[in-house]
Write an enzyme that holds these catalytic residues in place. Structure first.
Site, mmCIF file in Angstrom:
data_model
loop_
_atom_site.group_PDB
_atom_site.id
_atom_site.type_symbol
_atom_site.label_atom_id
_atom_site.label_comp_id
_atom_site.label_asym_id
_atom_site.label_seq_id
_atom_site.Cartn_x
_atom_site.Cartn_y
_atom_site.Cartn_z
ATOM 1 N N ASP A 7 -8.413 -5.357 14.208
ATOM 2 C CA ASP A 7 -7.574 -3.439 14.398
ATOM 3 C C ASP A 7 -7.714 -3.398 12.509
ATOM 4 O O ASP A 7 -6.420 -3.246 12.244
ATOM 5 C CB ASP A 7 -6.246 -3.048 15.098
ATOM 6 C CG ASP A 7 -6.324 -1.508 14.749
ATOM 7 O OD1 ASP A 7 -6.994 -0.290 14.433
ATOM 8 O OD2 ASP A 7 -5.270 -1.334 15.256
ATOM 9 N N SER A 8 -8.399 -3.688 11.899
ATOM 10 C CA SER A 8 -8.299 -3.873 10.865
ATOM 11 C C SER A 8 -8.859 -2.082 10.029
ATOM 12 O O SER A 8 -9.748 -1.786 10.928
ATOM 13 C CB SER A 8 -9.527 -4.170 9.598
ATOM 14 O OG SER A 8 -10.293 -4.912 10.055
ATOM 15 N N PRO A 9 -7.703 -1.796 8.748
ATOM 16 C CA PRO A 9 -8.504 -0.408 8.067
ATOM 17 C C PRO A 9 -9.861 -0.208 7.426
ATOM 18 O O PRO A 9 -10.551 0.601 8.760
ATOM 19 C CB PRO A 9 -7.355 -0.682 7.148
ATOM 20 C CG PRO A 9 -6.497 -1.628 6.551
ATOM 21 C CD PRO A 9 -6.832 -2.830 8.238
ATOM 22 N N ASN A 10 -10.328 -1.076 6.845
ATOM 23 C CA ASN A 10 -11.485 -1.108 6.023
ATOM 24 C C ASN A 10 -12.090 -2.281 5.430
ATOM 25 O O ASN A 10 -10.986 -3.087 5.144
ATOM 26 C CB ASN A 10 -12.073 0.465 5.520
ATOM 27 C CG ASN A 10 -10.958 0.252 4.241
ATOM 28 O OD1 ASN A 10 -10.952 -0.293 3.169
ATOM 29 N ND2 ASN A 10 -10.149 1.478 4.494
ATOM 30 N N HIS A 23 -8.610 4.155 20.188
ATOM 31 C CA HIS A 23 -7.294 2.774 20.975
ATOM 32 C C HIS A 23 -8.264 2.202 22.378
ATOM 33 O O HIS A 23 -7.639 0.833 22.372
ATOM 34 C CB HIS A 23 -6.113 2.909 20.974
ATOM 35 C CG HIS A 23 -5.638 3.074 20.010
ATOM 36 N ND1 HIS A 23 -5.091 4.055 19.024
ATOM 37 C CD2 HIS A 23 -6.055 2.106 18.357
ATOM 38 C CE1 HIS A 23 -4.013 4.168 17.434
ATOM 39 N NE2 HIS A 23 -5.279 3.094 17.204
ATOM 40 N N GLU A 61 0.659 -7.979 11.545
ATOM 41 C CA GLU A 61 0.560 -6.583 10.290
ATOM 42 C C GLU A 61 1.284 -6.609 9.499
ATOM 43 O O GLU A 61 2.179 -7.288 9.381
ATOM 44 C CB GLU A 61 1.006 -5.378 10.934
ATOM 45 C CG GLU A 61 1.176 -4.309 10.473
ATOM 46 C CD GLU A 61 0.391 -4.348 9.716
ATOM 47 O OE1 GLU A 61 -0.991 -3.098 10.690
ATOM 48 O OE2 GLU A 61 -0.472 -3.667 8.528
ATOM 49 N N GLN A 121 0.978 -1.021 0.138
ATOM 50 C CA GLN A 121 -0.230 -0.253 0.072
ATOM 51 C C GLN A 121 0.639 1.187 -0.169
ATOM 52 O O GLN A 121 2.151 1.469 0.177
ATOM 53 C CB GLN A 121 -0.584 -0.113 1.220
ATOM 54 C CG GLN A 121 -0.444 -0.442 2.290
ATOM 55 C CD GLN A 121 -0.650 -1.279 3.870
ATOM 56 O OE1 GLN A 121 -2.020 -1.243 3.445
ATOM 57 N NE2 GLN A 121 -0.339 -1.601 4.310
ATOM 58 N N ASP A 139 0.231 0.451 13.850
ATOM 59 C CA ASP A 139 0.803 1.531 14.596
ATOM 60 C C ASP A 139 0.617 1.870 15.639
ATOM 61 O O ASP A 139 1.136 2.399 16.672
ATOM 62 C CB ASP A 139 -0.655 2.684 14.158
ATOM 63 C CG ASP A 139 -1.483 2.308 14.692
ATOM 64 O OD1 ASP A 139 -2.014 2.053 16.363
ATOM 65 O OD2 ASP A 139 -2.528 2.431 13.646
ATOM 66 N N GLY A 142 -2.818 -11.695 7.783
ATOM 67 C CA GLY A 142 -3.709 -12.176 9.478
ATOM 68 C C GLY A 142 -4.313 -13.466 9.079
ATOM 69 O O GLY A 142 -4.532 -14.311 9.773
#
Lengths: 283, 283
Positions: A155-158, A62, A106, A31, A86, A138
């Protein structure tokens, strides 16, 4: 000079932040990653053009993804964080002395490296001795794990891009298997407001409801995220998010927070009528 | 053609909506009024360049400013709405058959006229026989009233421009006098997130705390407003916003809503830690 970063909430709505300077920009194998310094939100992490976190309001996301299950489960020792390169979730987790192991999966090593360098206030927590970072997919990582974790935090982005596989029924089933008999899984569950996200939110909830016996959705006010109304999913094999809250026990741990407190716990599960209806449609 | 309307949340943050067309624009004696038709938020009312309401999310603001006190006070008959020329608060109020009189004090007759014409879905409620509209200055109107109202709703735009006087200690004192002995006053209390608004929010709360014996702040998720995290003030002479909630009674009235329900009532008063601290500083 005028420089603005715009986060597209939909094709027709965008939130724009005035930028002082771009601190980093590169394409990883997975990415594009940018770190910007904004006037009002401090540093901003952007992945593939989407705002991931800002220094000013990341504490809300968080804290809410971490402390809500930690105030319910009486004895969390092993935690798996999927995504979260992060370090924000880990920063909240390491506040608990009783945790023994925190695995972070990650997929993108560059993301971790960039966060360590540019947002050390958040990422420094990844140095805690209990943390192990796996630069793996993952979905693949979770397949081989059985009855290992007390808590899994997704905690995945989208549901687009490299994280897509983290939103399938198969994936949630694998998380179920990787959890102990009294395990809890938390996922970020998008926003209920804009049509496309509301649909994602509904779809995710449906798949989780089909996998776990106890499923409840809760909410937080996160100003930098689309609509500012953000949802999380609480999926559990045994503990009920409200009936099993141990607020007094949590307070006794003396953990310092700026958003979450057990006082808020019931309220965050009390969803507005239109959100309840959206979710009820797939329950 | 690309056309965007931007609402400035701060000098460095703005929310932009794609616009299909401008439906109306004029300068009244008091302010500039625009009505825009947006892609995702439907019609948008803009006053002096600031977003006032959107068709898509106005129900959240109007339900939350109205039904929270209505579920607490056992016998509201006379209501005063200060501002509110768009009719949104009145639309929620007229759902209560037991109300006898609704006075609306809107200084700008053009605003009412424009809303009647361009957003009749909201403003049509102003035709209810119990409604009387006074095109007067709210500050002046309230001075001459004593023990007249059960509920006063301050639906004022913001502490700048023509509505400035509606945020003073003198004004809140006059509201206190205009209320009966068991009266409730509700005000929109800005957002706690951005610095300047947080300061306004604190200042308003301080002045209300100095005037009323019972003061609590509650919140809602309103996506089109700055930060999406919006606060309201509940100020009362007698009834406590939580202890005196009559949720069952409210449900029995059969009022249809899309955001509020008594189920949410406790939760909306459970403010995040950083908001509690902001308000506690002036209590």
């Amino acid at each position: 000079m005028e420089m603005w970063f715009s986060d597209e909430h939909t094709d027709n709505v965008k939130l724009s932040l005035r930028i002082k300077r771009q601190l980093f920009s590169a394409e990883s194998e997975f990415q594009r990653i940018d770190v910007l310094e904004s006037e009002d939100f401090g540093k901003v992490l952007v992945v593939d053009g989407d705002l991931m976190l800002t220094e000013k309001d990341e504490f809300i996301y968080h804290e809410m993804i971490t402390h809500v299950p930690m105030a319910v489960h009486p004895d969390v020792k092993n935690v798996l964080v999927i995504g979260g390169g992060d370090g924000g979730v880990v920063r909240e987790l390491i506040k608990y002395d009783s945790l023994e192991k925190i695995d972070v999966v990650e997929v993108d090593p560059l993301l971790v490296e960039v966060c360590r360098k540019y947002i050390p206030e958040i990422a420094c927590s990844l140095n805690d001795s209990r943390v192990e970072i796996y630069n793996e997919d993952g979905l693949r990582f979770i397949r081989s794990r059985t009855s290992e974790y007390d808590l899994i935090i997704i905690d995945s982005p989208n549901p687009f891009g490299p994280g897509e596989g983290l939103f399938t029924k198969e994936f949630y089933g694998n998380c179920y298997n990787a959890l102990r008999d009294d395990g809890i899984m938390i996922n970020q569950n998008e926003s209920p407001f804009y049509e496309e996200e509301a649909f994602q939110c509904q779809r995710m909830h449906k798949r989780i409801v089909e996998t776990f016996p106890i499923c409840k959705v809760y909410q937080a006010h996160i100003p930098a995220y689309p609509s500012g109304h953000w949802l999380f999913g609480f999926a559990s094999k045994k503990y009920h998010p409200l009936n099993d809250l141990n607020g007094v026990g949590w307070k006794l741990r003396g953990i310092s927070t700026r958003y979450y407190e057990p006082r808020l716990h019931y309220g965050v599960f009390a969803l507005p009528v239109y959100v309840e209806e959206l979710l009820r449609d797939v329950e």
